[in-house]
Write a protein that holds these residues in place. Structure first.
Motif, PDB file in Angstrom:
ATOM      1  N   LEU A 142      33.737  53.234  23.903  1.00 38.41           N
ATOM      2  CA  LEU A 142      32.842  52.394  24.494  1.00 38.41           C
ATOM      3  C   LEU A 142      31.579  53.032  24.967  1.00 38.41           C
ATOM      4  CD1 LEU A 142      34.771  49.793  26.563  1.00 38.41           C
ATOM      5  CD2 LEU A 142      34.054  49.425  24.368  1.00 38.41           C
ATOM      6  N   HIS A 145      29.243  54.216  22.250  1.00 40.16           N
ATOM      7  CA  HIS A 145      29.086  53.120  21.352  1.00 40.16           C
ATOM      8  C   HIS A 145      29.509  53.316  19.967  1.00 40.16           C
ATOM      9  CE1 HIS A 145      25.046  52.188  23.577  1.00 40.16           C
ATOM     10  NE2 HIS A 145      25.987  51.967  24.529  1.00 40.16           N
ATOM     11  N   SER A 148      33.009  48.803  19.921  1.00 38.29           N
ATOM     12  CA  SER A 148      32.262  47.539  20.812  1.00 38.29           C
ATOM     13  C   SER A 148      33.274  46.867  21.646  1.00 38.29           C
ATOM     14  CB  SER A 148      31.586  46.573  19.778  1.00 38.29           C
ATOM     15  OG  SER A 148      32.741  46.432  18.605  1.00 38.29           O
ATOM     16  N   LEU A 149      34.748  47.034  21.541  1.00 38.29           N
ATOM     17  CA  LEU A 149      35.636  46.326  22.278  1.00 38.29           C
ATOM     18  C   LEU A 149      36.845  47.376  22.304  1.00 38.29           C
ATOM     19  CD1 LEU A 149      36.729  43.918  23.589  1.00 38.29           C
ATOM     20  CD2 LEU A 149      37.491  43.033  21.429  1.00 38.29           C
ATOM     21  N   LEU A 162      31.095  48.268  32.853  1.00 39.02           N
ATOM     22  CA  LEU A 162      32.150  47.615  31.677  1.00 39.02           C
ATOM     23  C   LEU A 162      32.339  46.179  32.214  1.00 39.02           C
ATOM     24  CD1 LEU A 162      34.631  50.235  30.943  1.00 39.02           C
ATOM     25  CD2 LEU A 162      32.336  50.143  29.950  1.00 39.02           C
ATOM     26  N   HIS A 278      34.081  45.669  27.092  1.00 41.85           N
ATOM     27  CA  HIS A 278      32.990  45.935  26.584  1.00 41.85           C
ATOM     28  C   HIS A 278      31.751  46.519  27.365  1.00 41.85           C
ATOM     29  CE1 HIS A 278      30.842  42.195  27.093  1.00 41.85           C
ATOM     30  NE2 HIS A 278      31.703  41.745  26.895  1.00 41.85           N
ATOM     31  N   ARG A 282      26.111  45.443  25.895  1.00 42.43           N
ATOM     32  CA  ARG A 282      26.178  45.454  24.468  1.00 42.43           C
ATOM     33  C   ARG A 282      27.108  44.102  24.424  1.00 42.43           C
ATOM     34  NH1 ARG A 282      24.764  49.719  21.243  1.00 42.43           N
ATOM     35  NH2 ARG A 282      26.396  49.123  19.912  1.00 42.43           N
ATOM     36  N   LEU A 284      29.540  41.429  22.899  1.00 39.92           N
ATOM     37  CA  LEU A 284      30.461  41.262  21.656  1.00 39.92           C
ATOM     38  C   LEU A 284      29.616  40.240  20.810  1.00 39.92           C
ATOM     39  CD1 LEU A 284      34.006  40.868  23.049  1.00 39.92           C
ATOM     40  CD2 LEU A 284      33.118  42.894  21.974  1.00 39.92           C
ATOM     41  N   GLY A 288      33.904  39.685  17.480  1.00 41.19           N
ATOM     42  CA  GLY A 288      34.747  40.319  18.827  1.00 41.19           C
ATOM     43  C   GLY A 288      34.835  39.117  19.824  1.00 41.19           C
TER      44      GLY A 288
END
Lengths: 301, 301
Positions: A142, A145, A148-149, A162, A278, A282, A284, A288
Motif C-alpha cells: 500500500l 503504491h 491499491s487495496l 491508512l 487503502h 489514494r 479507491l 475497488g
DNA sequence: TCAAATTCATCTCCAAAAGTGATAGAAGAC
DNA sequence: GTCTTCTATCACTTTTGGAGATGAATTTGA
C-alpha cells in the motif's frame, strides 16, 4: 499520411465484416456505408499489403487462403482494440485502470473468492492483480503504491495514514506437533514453558526489523511463507499460532495439537481483526469500492 | 468517417512512440512528423476516448495511470498488427499463410525436429500446424486439403495424384513380449506359427476399410494409436512389426523379443520407404519447399 | 539571474484520403 | 430470357490530418 505501412483498424473491421456478412454489399449495409466505400477500403488494403485477399473470378468474392488467415489475425487485432476502448470506457466511468490487491498470508482466501468472482462478472474488463507476500507485505505494498487495496492484519493498531475497514475476525490458535515435548507436559502452559521452546514466527521478507508482536522468548525461527512454516510446525520444530483454516485438517488427523495456554495476555488476543485498507490519500476507484462493499455485505451475513 | 470509435493504429503508434521517446517533440522527430501533428493525434485520441492520457500540469507531459495501462495495451495491438503485416509480407514472397503438416504414427519424429527448428528460425512468422493420426491419416489429410505436406508410408505403392519424395527407410521388425508363446517355440517361425496368434495391427480411425497390408491370418486386433498398441504388445497380447525407435528400449531391457521369421515374403519387406508427399495439384509454398529441401539435405548426410 | 533552448498548444493552409452516389458490366436466380 | 444482385469504377464532395508558424510556459546553462 500513414507512413508505417498504411494499415488501419478500419480496414480490418471492413475485412472481418465482409467475412461475416458474406459480401461487399452486405458489409456496406452492415457498416452503414455505401458499397463503393467497402470496395475501395479492400482495394486499398490489398494494394498496401501487396496481396490478394479475395478471389474475384466469381461474382461473389471469396476469401483466398491468405485472406482467411488474415481475417483471423484481424479479429485478434480488433479484439485487442476493443479491449483498449473498454479500458478507456471503464476509466471514463471512474473505474481504475488496474486494481492491485495485496493480501497477507494469514488472511484466509476463501471469504474473498465469491466477491472476486462477482467483481469479475461486474467489471469483466477490469484487470486485477493479486499479490501475497510475507507478513506486513500487504501494508508495505500500500505504502509504495504497488497495491491499491490490501487485506491484512494491522498490528499493533491501525496507522493514521491508512483507511481501514474491519472485515472479519481471525482466531489464532497456538498449536504444535503431536509429538512435541510441550504436548507431553500434559498441563496448562505458562510463559516459561513456551520460552523454553522454539517459536515459529512469520516475518516480512523486506523486514524493516520492526518490533514483532506476539513473540515470546528468544528462541525464534522466522518464516516468510506460511506454508513453509507449516512444514516445520508439522515436523515438530516448534510451536506457533495459526489460523484455523490452515491447521484444521491436521488437528483432525491428530498430527497437530492445540496448546492450552494459561495467560493469554502474553500475546495478542486470540481474535485478531482482519482489515481491508487503502492509503487515505489514494481513494479507491469504482472497482475497488465495489469490491469492498460487496465483501462487507457478504461478511455481514 | 471512422464510425467504430475513431481509434486508429496510427494514434496508437504515436502514443507508444511518445512513451518511448519521452516527449511529443521527440516522438515527432522519431516518426518524421512535426510536433503539431503529434499534439493533434494525441488530442484526437484523448477526445474520442473521453479520457486524459497525459498529465499536462507540468511542461513535459507525463502519462496518467490510465495512460500507462493503455500504452501497454497499445503495444499489444501494434504487435498483432505487425504480425498481420508479417503474414502479408510472407505471402508476397510466396510463403504459404499456414503450413499444415501431417505425419503417420510409424514415422519417427526425431529426424524432423532439426529441420523444423531451422524452419522456425528461417520463417519466424510462418504458422505451422502438426497433426498425427492413425495410419493412413496423413494421406487422407492431404486429400481433404487439411494438410499440405505429409510424412507417411505409401502402401502398396505411391498413388498417382501424389508427389512423393523418399526420405528415409524404416525398418519394421517383428517383435513380441518375452513371455509370449511364440518365443517359447524357440525356432524360426513360419506363416502357420504366426497365424495361430493374435496380430496387433495399426489401422486408420476413419478407415475406409481398405485392404490392410502386412496382415497375416485372421486373429487381428486393431489400433489407431501406436502407443496403445505398444501397451498391448508389452502385455503379451500378440505380435506385430514395430519401428526400432519405438521398441529399442524394451528390447534392451528384455521385455520384448525380436521374432525370427523364415519367410519374409509373407509381409511387406522389412524396410519400408518413408515419403514426404503433397498433392500434385497443390504445390508447396515457399515454407514447405524449404522444409522439404532442408530435410532431404540433412537426411542425405 | 537572465538569456537561450526546448516544449506543447493552437491557428491557418493545403493536400490527400475516404465517403457518396451513379453507372456499367458480370454472374446467378427464377 | 429477364430480373436481381453483386462488384468495379468514375466524378464529386467532405473530412481528416499533416506542415509550418506563432506564442506561452518551463527548463537549462552560463
Amino acid at each position: 499520411m500513414n507512413l508505417i505501412g498504411n494499415l488501419t483498424l478500419d480496414q480490418l473491421r471492413v475485412l472481418v465484416t465482409i467475412s461475416d456478412a458474406g459480401s461487399f454489399s452486405a458489409a456496406g449495409r452492415s457498416l452503414g456505408r455505401v458499397q463503393s466505400a467497402i470496395s475501395l477500403a479492400i482495394k486499398t488494403l490489398e494494394e498496401t499489403q501487396g496481396i490478394e485477399l479475395f478471389d474475384r473470378t466469381r461474382q461473389k468474392p471469396t476469401l483466398t487462403p491468405v485472406g482467411r488467415v488474415l481475417v483471423d489475425q484481424a479479429r485478434v487485432i480488433l479484439a485487442s482494440a476493443d479491449r483498449f476502448r473498454a479500458i478507456a470506457a471503464g476509466t471514463r466511468m471512474g473505474l481504475e485502470p488496474a486494481l492491485t490487491l495485496a493480501i497477507d498470508p494469514l488472511v484466509p482466501t476463501e471469504p474473498l473468492i465469491d466477491s472476486l468472482r462477482a467483481l469479475r462478472d461486474t467489471f469483466p474488463d477490469l484487470s486485477v492483480s493479486f499479490s501475497t507476500e510475507g507478513v506486513g507485505g500487504a501494508e508495505r505494498r500500500l505504502r509504495d503504491h504497488s497495491a491499491s487495496l490490501a487485506f491484512c492484519l494491522l498490528l499493533p493498531s491501525v496507522p493514521d495514514d491508512l483507511m481501514a475497514y474491519p472485515l472479519m475476525n481471525l482466531d489464532l490458535m497456538p498449536v504444535v506437533a503431536a509429538d512435541h515435548p510441550l504436548v507431553r507436559l500434559g498441563r496448562q502452559l505458562d510463559r516459561a514453558d513456551l520460552e523454553a521452546h522454539v517459536q515459529l514466527v512469520l516475518s516480512d521478507a523486506h523486514g524493516t526489523e520492526g518490533p514483532s508482536y506476539g513473540v515470546i522468548g528468544s528462541r525464534i525461527w522466522r518464516f516468510v511463507d506460511l506454508g513453509r512454516r507449516l512444514d516445520f510446525l508439522l515436523a515438530g520444530f516448534g510451536w506457533c499460532k495459526m489460523p484455523p483454516f490452515v491447521v484444521e485438517p491436521y488437528l483432525a488427523d491428530g498430527r497437530l495439537v492445540k496448546l492450552d495456554i494459561s495467560d493469554e495476555g502474553i500475546s495478542p488476543t486470540g481474535t485478531l481483526p482482519v482489515y481491508a485498507a487503502h492509503v487515505r490519500g489514494r481513494p479507491l476507484g469504482r472497482g475497488g469500492s465495489w469490491l469492498l462493499d460487496d465483501l462487507r455485505q457478504r461478511l455481514m451475513k
